[in-house]
Motif scaffolding. Structure first.
Motif, PDB file in Angstrom:
ATOM      1  N   HIS A 132     -13.037 -11.362  61.947  1.00  0.00           N
ATOM      2  CA  HIS A 132     -14.517 -10.797  62.441  1.00  0.00           C
ATOM      3  C   HIS A 132     -14.473  -9.454  61.868  1.00  0.00           C
ATOM      4  CE1 HIS A 132     -14.547 -13.801  65.292  1.00  0.00           C
ATOM      5  NE2 HIS A 132     -13.488 -13.748  65.868  1.00  0.00           N
ATOM      6  N   GLU A 133     -13.704  -8.446  61.379  1.00  0.00           N
ATOM      7  CA  GLU A 133     -13.955  -7.341  60.933  1.00  0.00           C
ATOM      8  C   GLU A 133     -14.529  -7.581  59.379  1.00  0.00           C
ATOM      9  OE1 GLU A 133     -10.804  -4.276  62.783  1.00  0.00           O
ATOM     10  OE2 GLU A 133      -9.845  -5.726  61.195  1.00  0.00           O
ATOM     11  N   VAL A 134     -14.209  -8.581  58.784  1.00  0.00           N
ATOM     12  CA  VAL A 134     -14.542  -8.941  57.451  1.00  0.00           C
ATOM     13  C   VAL A 134     -16.048  -9.208  57.428  1.00  0.00           C
ATOM     14  CG1 VAL A 134     -14.421 -10.386  55.445  1.00  0.00           C
ATOM     15  CG2 VAL A 134     -12.379  -9.769  56.397  1.00  0.00           C
ATOM     16  N   ASP A 135     -16.414 -10.046  58.599  1.00  0.00           N
ATOM     17  CA  ASP A 135     -17.935 -10.477  58.799  1.00  0.00           C
ATOM     18  C   ASP A 135     -18.663  -9.255  59.372  1.00  0.00           C
ATOM     19  OD1 ASP A 135     -16.987 -13.122  58.440  1.00  0.00           O
ATOM     20  OD2 ASP A 135     -16.823 -13.775  60.681  1.00  0.00           O
ATOM     21  N   PHE A 136     -17.936  -8.511  60.087  1.00  0.00           N
ATOM     22  CA  PHE A 136     -18.797  -7.114  60.317  1.00  0.00           C
ATOM     23  C   PHE A 136     -18.966  -6.645  59.146  1.00  0.00           C
ATOM     24  CE2 PHE A 136     -18.318  -2.623  60.895  1.00  0.00           C
ATOM     25  CZ  PHE A 136     -19.496  -2.255  61.397  1.00  0.00           C
ATOM     26  N   LEU A 137     -18.007  -6.072  57.992  1.00  0.00           N
ATOM     27  CA  LEU A 137     -18.482  -5.540  57.107  1.00  0.00           C
ATOM     28  C   LEU A 137     -19.631  -6.300  56.098  1.00  0.00           C
ATOM     29  CD1 LEU A 137     -14.900  -4.294  55.699  1.00  0.00           C
ATOM     30  CD2 LEU A 137     -16.826  -2.794  56.344  1.00  0.00           C
ATOM     31  N   ARG A 138     -19.474  -7.327  56.099  1.00  0.00           N
ATOM     32  CA  ARG A 138     -20.607  -8.148  55.311  1.00  0.00           C
ATOM     33  C   ARG A 138     -21.852  -8.102  55.830  1.00  0.00           C
ATOM     34  NH1 ARG A 138     -16.546 -13.361  54.324  1.00  0.00           N
ATOM     35  NH2 ARG A 138     -15.623 -12.547  52.568  1.00  0.00           N
ATOM     36  N   SER A 139     -21.892  -8.120  57.077  1.00  0.00           N
ATOM     37  CA  SER A 139     -23.352  -7.795  57.871  1.00  0.00           C
ATOM     38  C   SER A 139     -23.747  -6.601  57.721  1.00  0.00           C
ATOM     39  CB  SER A 139     -23.084  -8.295  59.565  1.00  0.00           C
ATOM     40  OG  SER A 139     -23.967  -8.208  60.169  1.00  0.00           O
ATOM     41  N   TYR A 140     -22.717  -5.405  57.736  1.00  0.00           N
ATOM     42  CA  TYR A 140     -23.120  -4.330  57.722  1.00  0.00           C
ATOM     43  C   TYR A 140     -23.783  -3.817  56.222  1.00  0.00           C
ATOM     44  CZ  TYR A 140     -22.575   1.115  57.914  1.00  0.00           C
ATOM     45  OH  TYR A 140     -22.630   2.358  58.054  1.00  0.00           O
ATOM     46  N   SER A 141     -23.236  -4.457  55.392  1.00  0.00           N
ATOM     47  CA  SER A 141     -23.446  -4.147  54.210  1.00  0.00           C
ATOM     48  C   SER A 141     -25.203  -4.801  53.836  1.00  0.00           C
ATOM     49  CB  SER A 141     -22.642  -4.694  52.952  1.00  0.00           C
ATOM     50  OG  SER A 141     -22.968  -4.644  51.655  1.00  0.00           O
ATOM     51  N   ALA A 142     -25.173  -6.116  54.173  1.00  0.00           N
ATOM     52  CA  ALA A 142     -26.263  -6.800  54.231  1.00  0.00           C
ATOM     53  C   ALA A 142     -27.400  -6.107  55.055  1.00  0.00           C
ATOM     54  CB  ALA A 142     -26.278  -8.158  54.706  1.00  0.00           C
ATOM     55  N   SER A 143     -27.330  -5.681  56.081  1.00  0.00           N
ATOM     56  CA  SER A 143     -28.407  -4.646  56.726  1.00  0.00           C
ATOM     57  C   SER A 143     -28.600  -3.533  55.747  1.00  0.00           C
ATOM     58  CB  SER A 143     -27.804  -4.338  58.095  1.00  0.00           C
ATOM     59  OG  SER A 143     -27.516  -5.547  58.920  1.00  0.00           O
ATOM     60  N   LEU A 144     -27.686  -2.744  55.449  1.00  0.00           N
ATOM     61  CA  LEU A 144     -28.091  -1.620  54.635  1.00  0.00           C
ATOM     62  C   LEU A 144     -28.819  -1.927  53.286  1.00  0.00           C
ATOM     63  CD1 LEU A 144     -24.553   0.372  54.867  1.00  0.00           C
ATOM     64  CD2 LEU A 144     -27.035   1.247  55.789  1.00  0.00           C
ATOM     65  N   LEU A 145     -28.329  -3.189  52.769  1.00  0.00           N
ATOM     66  CA  LEU A 145     -29.128  -3.431  51.514  1.00  0.00           C
ATOM     67  C   LEU A 145     -30.636  -3.672  51.824  1.00  0.00           C
ATOM     68  CD1 LEU A 145     -26.335  -5.529  49.671  1.00  0.00           C
ATOM     69  CD2 LEU A 145     -27.420  -3.196  48.976  1.00  0.00           C
ATOM     70  N   THR A 146     -30.842  -4.610  52.940  1.00  0.00           N
ATOM     71  CA  THR A 146     -32.286  -4.756  53.316  1.00  0.00           C
ATOM     72  C   THR A 146     -33.008  -3.458  53.646  1.00  0.00           C
ATOM     73  OG1 THR A 146     -31.427  -7.002  54.371  1.00  0.00           O
ATOM     74  CG2 THR A 146     -33.520  -5.962  54.910  1.00  0.00           C
TER      75      THR A 146
END
Length: 217
Positions: A132-146
């Motif tokens: 779940h923490e790996v998923d959080f990092l990926r989601s966090y990174s994707a949101s910042l890139l957007t």
């Protein structure tokens, strides 16, 4: 009252102790899945006991002085929840700090050969995370890139640039410390090879400077 009630809350205390140790040593400890699951099981036990106690009391007629066991179980359930939330919030804040330390380069953070401040390699970090923490990092990174793509459409702002030393110029001369491969810049594709020096737009290479691939000269 159940004699085991004296032990309720001890597991949650261990979880908070781990967070404190992580803070004092400035390291990210391995996610304690076993302890978290044990606390969740304890929560279910407490909720079952609480429901049984409430079933013996007339509705809307609960007097804490006459039924201290109900207040006790409610307090323990609430405390366990706060400890679980505090533990996970602490870890998420640590992960965000690590993310920004490497300039927002998630592949670098999760890679098996990179290194981050504090002497922790990417392999060490990845192995300490829950799925779940790996998923959080990926989601966090994707949101910042957007969000970043929207900001860059109107302003020359690099969200991943460090703020300790604000840049004075839009362009910077850099020397390649490690091979970076082909990087897309405003003047086209550039192949950064070790030892090469070039003048580039800071916003195009700021993340490479933070990651240690390039050095300002």
């Amino acid at each position: 009252m159940n004699t085991n009630a004296r032990q309720y809350g001890d597991l949650a205390t261990q979880l908070i102790t781990e967070s404190r140790r992580s803070t004092s040593t400035d390291t990210l400890l391995k996610y304690n899945d076993v302890l978290v699951r044990s606390i969740i099981r304890e929560q279910r036990q407490l909720e079952t006991i609480l429901e049984a106690s409430l079933s013996k009391v007339p509705p809307n007629n609960i007097d804490p002085q006459k039924h201290p066991d109900i207040l006790l179980y409610q307090t323990m359930i609430s405390r366990n929840k706060r400890c679980l939330l505090a533990y996970h919030n602490h870890r998420l804040e640590r992960l965000k700090d690590l993310f920004w330390t490497v300039g927002g380069a998630l592949p670098l953070l999760l890679s098996t050969s990179s290194a981050t401040p504090g002497g922790q390699s990417g392999l060490d970090i990845r192995s300490k995370l829950s799925p779940h923490e790996v998923d959080f990092l990926r989601s966090y990174s994707a949101s910042l890139l957007t969000f970043r793509s929207g900001v860059l459409a109107t302003e020359e702002v690099d969200l991943f640039a460090p703020i300790s030393r604000p840049p004075k110029d839009l362009h910077v001369q850099v020397r390649v410390i490690r091979d970076c491969g082909v990087i897309q810049t405003e003047v086209g594709a550039l192949d950064f090879k070790k030892g090469q020096r070039t003048l580039v737009r800071r916003g195009d290479v700021e993340h490479l400077i933070v990651q240690g691939y390039l050095e300002e000269v």
